[in-house]
Design a protein around this motif. Structure first.
Motif, short mmCIF file in Angstrom:
data_model
loop_
_atom_site.label_atom_id
_atom_site.label_comp_id
_atom_site.label_asym_id
_atom_site.label_seq_id
_atom_site.Cartn_x
_atom_site.Cartn_y
_atom_site.Cartn_z
N UNK A 134 -12.09 46.99 17.76
CA UNK A 134 -10.71 46.94 18.25
C UNK A 134 -10.58 47.80 19.51
N UNK A 135 -9.95 47.23 20.53
CA UNK A 135 -9.72 47.93 21.79
C UNK A 135 -8.21 47.95 22.09
N UNK A 136 -7.83 48.74 23.08
CA UNK A 136 -6.41 48.77 23.41
C UNK A 136 -6.16 49.35 24.79
N UNK A 137 -4.98 49.03 25.34
CA UNK A 137 -4.61 49.55 26.64
C UNK A 137 -3.10 49.60 26.80
N UNK A 138 -2.65 50.25 27.86
CA UNK A 138 -1.21 50.34 28.13
C UNK A 138 -0.53 51.39 27.29
N UNK A 139 0.77 51.20 27.08
CA UNK A 139 1.60 52.19 26.39
C UNK A 139 1.27 52.33 24.91
N UNK A 140 0.57 51.37 24.33
CA UNK A 140 0.39 51.39 22.87
C UNK A 140 -0.76 52.26 22.40
N UNK A 141 -1.52 52.88 23.32
CA UNK A 141 -2.68 53.65 22.91
C UNK A 141 -2.46 55.16 23.05
N UNK A 142 -3.25 55.90 22.28
CA UNK A 142 -3.39 57.35 22.46
C UNK A 142 -4.82 57.56 22.94
N UNK A 143 -4.97 57.90 24.23
CA UNK A 143 -6.29 58.07 24.84
C UNK A 143 -6.81 59.44 24.43
N UNK A 144 -7.73 59.47 23.47
CA UNK A 144 -8.15 60.72 22.85
C UNK A 144 -8.75 61.73 23.83
N UNK A 145 -9.51 61.31 24.85
CA UNK A 145 -10.06 62.30 25.78
C UNK A 145 -8.99 63.07 26.55
N UNK A 146 -7.85 62.42 26.84
CA UNK A 146 -6.79 63.08 27.61
C UNK A 146 -5.53 62.23 27.52
N UNK A 147 -4.48 62.71 26.86
CA UNK A 147 -3.24 61.93 26.75
C UNK A 147 -2.74 61.49 28.13
N UNK A 148 -2.31 60.23 28.22
CA UNK A 148 -1.89 59.66 29.50
C UNK A 148 -0.37 59.47 29.52
N UNK A 149 0.20 59.59 30.72
CA UNK A 149 1.62 59.30 30.89
C UNK A 149 1.87 57.83 30.59
N UNK A 150 3.08 57.53 30.13
CA UNK A 150 3.46 56.14 29.87
C UNK A 150 3.93 55.50 31.18
N UNK A 151 2.98 55.21 32.04
CA UNK A 151 3.28 54.56 33.32
C UNK A 151 2.37 53.36 33.49
N UNK A 152 2.89 52.34 34.16
CA UNK A 152 2.16 51.07 34.29
C UNK A 152 0.85 51.16 35.04
N UNK A 153 0.70 52.20 35.88
CA UNK A 153 -0.51 52.28 36.69
C UNK A 153 -1.75 52.39 35.81
N UNK A 154 -1.65 53.06 34.66
CA UNK A 154 -2.82 53.18 33.79
C UNK A 154 -3.18 51.84 33.16
#
Length: 378
Positions: free
Chosen positions: A275-295
């Motif tokens: 299972x993979x994921x991207x965008x606002x629905x994920x918690x990026x374990x190495x470093x939490x990301x802002x909820x912005x579309x650029x990611x």
């Protein structure tokens, strides 16, 4: 043959949907699940509220994009994932099997402050709400000055306030009385230069910021703060920040602090590697990301490679979030605020740059261009 399922047809899945013919040519089947035939680009949502764009100008026809490339499109809302049986369960009860799953299920605006059966109260997501709010603002402002309240103190509140003001002004000289309700400092996470530009923009339009007490309750016709002050409103927007889709909390898999799917540096579920994921629905374990579309945009090529690699048993690529990103707010009326690398400025030039980048993104996928073209400026 492998079964690839894309849960969600948002920003992070754009290149995956474009790559469907290549994935099929590798001998796999592709199914895309989406809640609507179209996906609305959130970066242009406030502009739709303000009248800069029509709904069809800020949407991707994802159903036709998928089917024209040989994939299967399933209209439905994902409510749960069974990672043990490898099934995606839809609200209607349908179960979609997968060998590899990629999730781009987005986020939602918490509505716990809202009373039941509220009318003329709009969360800023889904994006379609903003067009309905525009229609209602213009109905009221054609008869009298419309009172508009925005709950929140971040970028969404700024953009909605400016564009709601523009929608009322466009309809009638009676205009609007717009108030932003933020319990703490407005745009507190941003540099003083950005905050000062925003305050100048709002003050010039007569938009008031109400600080000092958080919103306690929202109901039809009014906002009540924790200090018990009450403000009557005709239109209310909920712009209190977003939370990841509730799907993962309802499924037996590892989630992050905010409830998002916990993924590693490969955008891969830590508990379930298929299972993979991207965008606002994920918690990026190495470093939490802002909820912005650029990611989500930056994650596109990594998801394409890693999903295909997982299907074929090949090695994965790591996702590098990158450094500073261009930030532009659409403040309505053809004006904006831009910030990057310590540079900040406002006015029409900022909006022109945002409009150019956003339209290029829309055009890039709606015209079915084959070569990736993600703007370097992001």
């Amino acid at each position: 043959m492998g079964e690839l399922v894309l849960a969600g047809a948002g920003h992070a899945h754009m290149l995956l949907m474009e790559a469907i013919p290549d994935i099929i040519a590798d001998g796999h089947r592709v199914t895309v699940i989406g809640p609507d035939d179209c996906h609305y680009y959130s970066g242009m949502g406030p502009g739709m509220l303000g009248g800069s764009y029509y709904p069809d100008e800020i949407s991707f026809p994802v159903k036709s994009m998928v089917e024209s490339r040989g994939g299967d499109f399933v209209l439905g809302k994902v409510v749960r994932i069974d990672p043990h049986k490898r099934l995606v369960i839809l609200e209607a009860g349908q179960e979609i099997p997968y060998d590899v799953l990629s999730c781009n299920l987005g986020s939602f605006v918490p509505s716990g402050l809202m009373g039941e059966d509220c009318t003329d109260v709009y969360t800023v997501k889904p994006i379609q709400n903003l067009f309905q709010a525009r229609i209602r603002i213009q109905e009221i402002s054609s008869e009298r000055p419309v009172r508009i309240g925005i709950c929140g103190g971040g970028p969404a509140a700024l953009e909605v306030a400016g564009n709601a003001w523009a929608a009322a002004k466009e309809q009638s000289c009676l205009g609007a009385k717009v108030q932003i309700f933020t319990g703490s400092t407005f745009l507190r996470k941003f540099p003083d230069s950005v905050r000062n530009l925003a305050l100048k923009n709002l003050t010039k339009r007569g938009i008031e910021i109400v600080q000092g007490s958080y919103v306690e309750r929202v109901a039809t016709g009014g906002i009540t703060l924790q200090n018990k002050q009450h403000y009557e409103q005709d239109i209310i927007f909920m712009a209190l920040g977003v939370k990841p889709s509730k799907v993962f909390a309802a499924s037996d898999m590892l989630i992050g602090k905010d409830g998002g799917l916990m993924v590693n540096s490969y955008l891969q579920s830590i508990s379930h590697p298929e299972i993979f994921g991207g965008g606002d629905c994920i918690w990026f374990e190495p470093k939490p990301l802002d909820k912005v579309g650029v990611y989500a945009v930056r994650q596109n090529p990594v998801l394409v490679h890693n999903v295909r690699a997982q299907l074929e048993g090949n090695s994965l690529n790591e996702f590098n979030p990158g450094g500073s990103y261009l930030l532009i707010f659409n403040t309505g009326g053809g004006k904006g605020i831009l910030q990057k690398y310590g540079l900040s400025f406002g006015g029409a030039p900022a909006f022109w740059i945002k409009d150019y980048i956003d339209n290029k993104f829309i055009e890039r996928f709606n015209k079915n261009v084959s070569a990736p073209s993600i703007p370097d400026i992001l």
